[in-house]
Write a protein that holds these residues in place. Structure first.
Motif, PDB file in Angstrom:
ATOM      1  N   ALA A 319      12.916  13.044  -4.097  1.00 39.16           N
ATOM      2  CA  ALA A 319      12.128  12.070  -4.853  1.00 39.16           C
ATOM      3  C   ALA A 319      11.140  11.348  -3.935  1.00 39.16           C
ATOM      4  O   ALA A 319       9.981  11.108  -4.310  1.00 39.16           O
ATOM      5  CB  ALA A 319      13.063  11.065  -5.537  1.00 39.16           C
ATOM      6  N   LEU A 320      11.581  11.020  -2.733  1.00 41.52           N
ATOM      7  CA  LEU A 320      10.694  10.347  -1.783  1.00 41.52           C
ATOM      8  C   LEU A 320       9.512  11.231  -1.410  1.00 41.52           C
ATOM      9  O   LEU A 320       8.377  10.744  -1.282  1.00 41.52           O
ATOM     10  CB  LEU A 320      11.474   9.951  -0.520  1.00 41.52           C
ATOM     11  CG  LEU A 320      12.469   8.797  -0.664  1.00 41.52           C
ATOM     12  CD1 LEU A 320      13.250   8.604   0.632  1.00 41.52           C
ATOM     13  CD2 LEU A 320      11.756   7.509  -1.039  1.00 41.52           C
ATOM     14  N   MET A 321       9.746  12.523  -1.234  1.00 47.06           N
ATOM     15  CA  MET A 321       8.665  13.428  -0.889  1.00 47.06           C
ATOM     16  C   MET A 321       7.664  13.544  -2.036  1.00 47.06           C
ATOM     17  O   MET A 321       6.452  13.615  -1.819  1.00 47.06           O
ATOM     18  CB  MET A 321       9.219  14.810  -0.531  1.00 47.06           C
ATOM     19  CG  MET A 321      10.046  14.818   0.759  1.00 47.06           C
ATOM     20  SD  MET A 321       9.185  14.104   2.181  1.00 47.06           S
ATOM     21  CE  MET A 321       7.805  15.231   2.339  1.00 47.06           C
ATOM     22  N   GLU A 322       8.173  13.549  -3.275  1.00 44.65           N
ATOM     23  CA  GLU A 322       7.272  13.581  -4.429  1.00 44.65           C
ATOM     24  C   GLU A 322       6.409  12.325  -4.480  1.00 44.65           C
ATOM     25  O   GLU A 322       5.202  12.385  -4.722  1.00 44.65           O
ATOM     26  CB  GLU A 322       8.093  13.695  -5.725  1.00 44.65           C
ATOM     27  CG  GLU A 322       8.701  15.055  -5.969  1.00 44.65           C
ATOM     28  CD  GLU A 322       7.696  16.044  -6.541  1.00 44.65           C
ATOM     29  OE1 GLU A 322       6.534  15.652  -6.784  1.00 44.65           O
ATOM     30  OE2 GLU A 322       8.056  17.219  -6.713  1.00 44.65           O
ATOM     31  N   LEU A 323       7.036  11.170  -4.247  1.00 47.28           N
ATOM     32  CA  LEU A 323       6.303   9.902  -4.271  1.00 47.28           C
ATOM     33  C   LEU A 323       5.279   9.840  -3.147  1.00 47.28           C
ATOM     34  O   LEU A 323       4.145   9.377  -3.338  1.00 47.28           O
ATOM     35  CB  LEU A 323       7.279   8.738  -4.164  1.00 47.28           C
ATOM     36  CG  LEU A 323       8.145   8.471  -5.396  1.00 47.28           C
ATOM     37  CD1 LEU A 323       9.304   7.551  -5.044  1.00 47.28           C
ATOM     38  CD2 LEU A 323       7.306   7.829  -6.498  1.00 47.28           C
ATOM     39  N   ALA A 324       5.676  10.279  -1.966  1.00 50.01           N
ATOM     40  CA  ALA A 324       4.754  10.262  -0.821  1.00 50.01           C
ATOM     41  C   ALA A 324       3.572  11.194  -1.067  1.00 50.01           C
ATOM     42  O   ALA A 324       2.418  10.863  -0.756  1.00 50.01           O
ATOM     43  CB  ALA A 324       5.496  10.659   0.442  1.00 50.01           C
ATOM     44  N   HIS A 325       3.857  12.369  -1.647  1.00 51.85           N
ATOM     45  CA  HIS A 325       2.788  13.323  -1.939  1.00 51.85           C
ATOM     46  C   HIS A 325       1.801  12.748  -2.946  1.00 51.85           C
ATOM     47  O   HIS A 325       0.580  12.855  -2.785  1.00 51.85           O
ATOM     48  CB  HIS A 325       3.386  14.626  -2.479  1.00 51.85           C
ATOM     49  CG  HIS A 325       2.352  15.625  -2.906  1.00 51.85           C
ATOM     50  ND1 HIS A 325       1.552  16.297  -2.010  1.00 51.85           N
ATOM     51  CD2 HIS A 325       1.972  16.049  -4.155  1.00 51.85           C
ATOM     52  CE1 HIS A 325       0.727  17.100  -2.662  1.00 51.85           C
ATOM     53  NE2 HIS A 325       0.967  16.959  -3.964  1.00 51.85           N
ATOM     54  N   ALA A 326       2.347  12.098  -3.987  1.00 47.94           N
ATOM     55  CA  ALA A 326       1.477  11.514  -5.016  1.00 47.94           C
ATOM     56  C   ALA A 326       0.614  10.411  -4.431  1.00 47.94           C
ATOM     57  O   ALA A 326      -0.578  10.308  -4.730  1.00 47.94           O
ATOM     58  CB  ALA A 326       2.329  10.962  -6.162  1.00 47.94           C
ATOM     59  N   SER A 327       1.209   9.569  -3.577  1.00 49.26           N
ATOM     60  CA  SER A 327       0.455   8.485  -2.974  1.00 49.26           C
ATOM     61  C   SER A 327      -0.635   9.008  -2.055  1.00 49.26           C
ATOM     62  O   SER A 327      -1.769   8.526  -2.051  1.00 49.26           O
ATOM     63  CB  SER A 327       1.408   7.558  -2.205  1.00 49.26           C
ATOM     64  OG  SER A 327       0.711   6.507  -1.606  1.00 49.26           O
ATOM     65  N   THR A 328      -0.293  10.013  -1.243  1.00 50.16           N
ATOM     66  CA  THR A 328      -1.280  10.607  -0.326  1.00 50.16           C
ATOM     67  C   THR A 328      -2.421  11.246  -1.082  1.00 50.16           C
ATOM     68  O   THR A 328      -3.596  11.135  -0.726  1.00 50.16           O
ATOM     69  CB  THR A 328      -0.590  11.651   0.575  1.00 50.16           C
ATOM     70  OG1 THR A 328       0.496  11.030   1.274  1.00 50.16           O
ATOM     71  CG2 THR A 328      -1.581  12.218   1.579  1.00 50.16           C
TER      72      THR A 328
END
Length: 335
Positions: A319-328
């Motif tokens: 979930a953190l990787m998905e959130l980080a990807h979306a933010s980036t």
């Protein structure tokens, strides 16, 4: 009366016969007694605990005179006679009798770790004839900084203004901040304590640290987010609870997106307006469709953990990787 004003007044005119200190900042109680000794208003401190000793031993000391002319300060902590749940009895009666006729030329300090006193009690009414000093946790940062600076100066602790601000931000309590002074002074090794020293040695309170962590997640600060995980786990958070907290924040961001009246929307949702304003600020960085997708990602993570499909730690990391990807991705689009 403020406790710092009480110290200043005693220094100018001499100590009162009786002080009643009460509040949540219990570290100030001992500081007050130490300041009276440091300013030569008492020769030493005799300490008693009302819950264990009652009032009789303190009264005997107050009524005894030294052949050497010493004037010790008598300090009685945890005086339950002033709070509703405290019992009445011989000790309370003995204390009330002393408050009616305190011994001249002696100083009694009573402390109660409670912000409110039982105004109906006789001992409280009698204590109000003397010096009653409130010690609540400061509610305004400006007041807290001024008091923290005074405390540091009294203990010969040299701190940069940014370090004081960081210490208050991490502790939120004068008592907790004072407990860090010696450790910070030793670490600074004779130099003024800097903000970096505070960041390295003083842990953030659990609520503040998880709030900061969530803030970093939605900003896409990947390295900081994963570095902070171990600290959150040590504070008692587990992976599933962090997924739930993230899901709540992302849902708040979705609710805040495009809301015309945040105060009204906060009331409808039953959340604090500040929390929704923060969510709205974060939501401004994401299009609505992206927020909807992130809500689904976190809902799926919760579901997968509950069904046993994924371990909580694995679900959290995904979930953190998905959130980080979306933010980036949104940051690149904005550029």
């Amino acid at each position: 009366m403020d406790i710092f004003d009480a110290v200043d007044h005693a220094t100018r005119t001499g100590p009162a016969s009786v002080y009643l200190l009460h509040g949540s900042e219990i570290g100030l109680f001992d500081w007050f007694c130490d300041e009276l000794v440091r300013n030569h208003l008492a020769s030493s401190i005799l300490r008693f605990d009302y819950q264990e000793d009652g009032f009789e031993p303190a009264e005997l000391e107050l009524c005894s005179y030294s052949l050497f002319g010493e004037r010790p300060l008598v300090y009685v902590r945890n005086v339950a006679a002033f709070v509703p749940e405290g019992r009445s009895g011989p000790d309370a009666d003995r204390l009330a009798a002393y408050l009616e006729r305190p011994v001249p030329e002696r100083t009694l300090v009573l402390s109660v770790p409670s912000d409110k006193l039982d105004e109906r009690r006789r001992v409280t009414k009698l204590a109000k004839r003397h010096a009653v000093v409130a010690c609540p946790v400061p509610t305004r940062d400006r007041d807290a900084m001024a008091k923290l600076e005074r405390l540091a100066r009294s203990k010969s602790v040299e701190m940069e203004p940014e370090a004081l601000a960081e210490l208050w931000r991490r502790t939120g309590s004068l008592t907790l901040a004072m407990n860090e002074f010696d450790k910070l002074r030793a670490y600074a090794d004779g130099h003024p304590i800097a903000r970096d020293h505070v960041r390295e040695l003083v842990p953030m309170q659990a609520e503040d640290s998880v709030f900061t962590w969530i803030d970093e997640v939605v900003q896409g600060k990947v390295a900081a987010v994963f570095e902070a995980l171990d600290g959150l786990f040590r504070q008692g958070y587990d992976a599933f609870s962090l997924i739930a907290l993230l899901a709540r924040q992302i849902r708040l961001m979705a609710f805040a997106k495009g809301a015309a009246d945040l105060e009204r929307r906060a009331k409808e949702l039953g959340v604090h307006p500040y929390a929704l304003r923060t969510a709205a600020r974060h939501a401004a960085r994401f299009p609505e469709r992206q927020l909807e997708r992130l809500v689904r990602v976190l809902a799926d993570a919760e579901w997968d953990v509950k069904r046993g499909r994924l371990a909580p730690e694995v679900a959290l990391h995904l979930a953190l990787m998905e959130l980080a990807h979306a933010s980036t991705l949104e940051r690149k689009r904005a550029q």
